[in-house]
Enzyme design. Structure first.
Site, PDB file in Angstrom:
ATOM      1  N   VAL A 321       0.830  -1.190   0.000  1.00  0.00           N
ATOM      2  CA  VAL A 321       0.000   0.000   0.000  1.00  0.00           C
ATOM      3  C   VAL A 321       0.866   1.242   0.000  1.00  0.00           C
ATOM      4  O   VAL A 321       1.888   1.313   0.689  1.00  0.00           O
ATOM      5  CB  VAL A 321      -0.990  -0.040   1.197  1.00  0.00           C
ATOM      6  CG1 VAL A 321      -0.274  -0.249   2.499  1.00  0.00           C
ATOM      7  CG2 VAL A 321      -1.838   1.205   1.261  1.00  0.00           C
ATOM      8  N   ASP A 322       0.496   2.180  -0.843  1.00  0.00           N
ATOM      9  CA  ASP A 322       1.194   3.444  -0.935  1.00  0.00           C
ATOM     10  C   ASP A 322       0.838   4.267   0.303  1.00  0.00           C
ATOM     11  O   ASP A 322      -0.266   4.160   0.817  1.00  0.00           O
ATOM     12  CB  ASP A 322       0.695   4.132  -2.213  1.00  0.00           C
ATOM     13  CG  ASP A 322       1.256   5.513  -2.375  1.00  0.00           C
ATOM     14  OD1 ASP A 322       2.476   5.661  -2.243  1.00  0.00           O
ATOM     15  OD2 ASP A 322       0.475   6.434  -2.630  1.00  0.00           O
TER      16      ASP A 322
END
Ligand code: ADP
Ligand code: MG
Length: 623
Positions: A321-322
């Site tokens: 996940v960014d």
């Protein structure tokens, strides 16, 4: 079709009527003993009534695809029975098979159509202003450029731009966010969202058929048609298996009779074998599950773009996940400025002058804070964005850098200055340094609020046994602090955009199937690299984000968890169905060969197992 109940659906209805008549005739025939020709006429007519639909399909399909399909196997069985002159059994086979096929088709249609419920969010009519007068038209008649009014409590008929008025709009139907969104002149409003207390005058930017909601529905319907790998595999198997069944039946008819067996006995067994060995349940197992699951996801605002992606969702072991804009809101604000040289305001002003043409969220936050000081003294030249690092520009003749500490490798006293700022990083704040190559003027401290559902997202994944890993271009200390807040144990920091892609590959080697959640713009390469690229914040025009395999309408992180749950459930169901249908074949086929199975019982078991597979598949459309 939308309103049709199952027993009114043509093929099912015909089969039911026919079945009732068959039963009635059968009961009458016992005491009355009609002549054989009468029995033949009645049973054949009833077989035609109840089986017309699939028999027609058998012929059409075979002519079109020139392949041996299941319908054809059944038709051969019927012809075989006709040669044996067992009229009653012809009727039973035709009608039961017809009923099962009809129910299955009905389930498919119904499940597909359920996606259309989304369209019920838009009102049927719109209040348009034409020639200065307000009139009510059907929503389908709206044209681009039309001006329409949305009163309090009404929902928006199609996408448009507000040209007058002010109100709060509930966009939860398409974003999942419960917070009301303020709309004023120039704001975009979307079809199917609910206006609250104000009245809005809106200029349509899309017709009813092409508005954001209609696009979503269209996308889901397309996705439901896209096959999963299992589906492709099963079809390929069927293409080899079905001809083998036909050959097997032929062998069963010919070989024993050559060695003195009774022709009628073995012909019967061959026919029972044909019915018992048909892979109906097997073939239906996967597609019905895909359609049900993709449809359910779609109704929740999770656009899974095809069976293959659904299948991959079900196999995900790790979610990358960014950080910026995914775990955080992506709208950082400046919470402090530290000056090493000169005044704090100067640090901010220089930063803003460099960042003026950048559209990075950090740049925007800096310029917002700097305000008007930035507009004066603006001799800016050679602006360049340094992706993943910061930006550079010449301000009044001097080259200034703004961004990560890595940009200032040659700067004096770098380590000393850095040491002073450690505590900010430990709080999860982002530091942006400002200065020339040789000298750092100061640092700007920014904070990006966490999304409210970030913790729940990580917890939800963990409960499913899926690991979450943070990927970020930000520095390690800041990233770790944020990871700790949301419960992520593994952090990969200081990544340039292309390095995120490399990390995805590494995660795949370590864990297996990887999903990446990002914003679809900056993270495109990583999204494309992942086995499942999940893009957030796709609304309206962006719905079709190319790089994403799964697009989430709105920006609700918990929908990612739902997407994985739907994928995992669909996978479980598919596996169950495949096992079940293979087991049924494994039991029925030997019984057929050894003659322990009558035609009627073979048909009944076969059709029931097919319907069980369908019903099980339909579970994928429920929570
Ligand atoms: P993320 O991976 O968090 O989305 P980016 O790849 O956009 O971040 O940037 C990585 C880091 O580079 C940011 O955390 C920031 O420190 C720095 N950076 C990038 N662009 C800029 C900019 N225009 N101004 C200041 N800093 C920047
Ligand atoms: Mg980003």
């Amino acid at each position: 079709m939308g309103e049709v109940v199952w027993y009114r659906y043509g093929p099912v209805r015909n089969a039911l009527i026919s079945a009732t008549l068959i039963l009635a005739f059968f009961l009458m025939a016992r005491p009355l003993k009609p002549p054989e020709w009468l029995e033949a006429v009645v049973y054949l007519s009833l077989a035609a009534l109840g089986g017309f639909h699939w028999m027609k399909e058998a012929v059409e399909e075979t002519l079109k695809e020139r392949e041996i399909n299941i319908n054809l196997l059944m038709l051969v069985a019927v012809l075989g029975l006709a040669l044996l002159r067992v009229w009653e059994e012809i009727a039973v086979l035709s009608v039961l098979y017809g009923a099962a096929e009809g129910l299955e088709e009905y389930a498919f249609l119904k499940t597909r159509l359920s996606v259309r419920e989304l369209l019920d969010l838009t009102p049927k009519v719109a209040h348009v202003i034409r020639d200065g007068k307000e009139m009510t038209v059907r929503a389908e008649e709206l044209r681009v450029g039309d001006v329409f009014i949305v009163r309090p409590g009404e929902s928006v008929p199609t996408d448009g731009v507000v040209i007058k008025g002010h109100s709060l709009v509930d966009e939860s139907s398409i974003t999942g966010e419960s917070e009301l969104v303020e709309k004023r002149e120039g704001s975009l409003v979307f079809a199917g969202t609910m206006n609250h207390e104000g009245a809005l005058e809106v200029r349509a930017i899309a017709t009813h058929e092409e508005n954001s909601l209609a696009k979503i529905v269209h996308l889901i319907e397309e996705a439901q048609e896209k096959k999963s790998n299992t589906q492709i595999l099963v079809e390929r198997f069927g293409r080899i298996y079905s001809p083998l069944v036909l050959l097997g039946a032929l062998a069963l008819l010919v070989v024993p009779t050559l060695f003195g067996g009774s022709l009628t006995v073995w012909a019967r067994r061959a026919i029972v074998f044909l019915v018992a060995a048909s892979p109906c349940a097997l073939v239906i197992s996967t597609p019905i599950t895909v359609i049900a699951a993709v449809g359910r996801a779609g109704r929740l605002g999770v656009l899974v773009k095809g069976g293959m992606h659904l299948e991959n969702l079900g196999k995900v072991k790790v979610v990358a996940v960014d950080k910026t804009g995914t775990l955080t809101k992506g709208k950082p604000i400046v919470t402090g400025v530290v000056a090493f040289r000169g005044r704090e305001d100067d640090v901010l002003r220089k930063a803003c002058l460099v960042e003026k043409y950048s559209n990075h969220p950090l740049a925007k936050a800096i310029c917002e804070r700097a305000g008007r000081v930035c507009e004066k003294e603006g001799d800016i030249a050679d602006f360049r964005s340094l992706f993943g690092y910061g930006a550079v520009a010449r301000v009044n003749g001097t080259t200034y850098y703004v961004g990560k500490i890595g940009l200032f490798k040659k700067a004096k006293q770098r380590e000393l200055l850095l040491a002073q700022l450690e505590n900010f990083k430990a709080e999860g704040k982002t530091l942006v340094f400002v200065g020339t190559e040789e000298e750092i003027d100061g640092a700007i401290v920014l904070e990006d609020e966490l999304r409210p559902d970030a913790r729940e997202f990580v917890r939800g994944l963990r409960e499913m046994g899926v690991e979450t890993v943070m990927l970020t271009g930000d520095n390690e200390a800041t990233a770790k602090a944020i990871a700790e807040k949301v419960g992520i144990k593994k952090v990969m920091a200081n990544l340039k955009p292309e390095e995120k892609q490399v990390m995805i590959k590494r995660l795949r080697e370590e864990y297996g199937v990887v999903a990446m959640v990002g914003d679809g713009v900056n993270d495109a390469p990583a999204l494309a690299e992942a086995d499942v690229g999940i893009a957030l914040k796709t609304i309206g025009v962006d719905v079709a984000v190319e790089t994403a395999d799964v697009a989430i309408v709105g920006d609700n992180l918990t929908k990612v968890v739902q997407a994985l749950e739907i994928g995992k459930k669909a996978r479980r169901i598919t596996i169950q169905n495949l096992f079940f249908s293979a087991a049924t074949l494994a039991i029925l086929v030997p019984l057929a060969i050894f003659g322990t199975l009558s035609i009627t019982s073979a048909v009944v078991v076969h059709e029931v197992s097919e319907l069980v597979a369908v019903l099980n598949g339909l579970r994928a459309s429920k929570s």
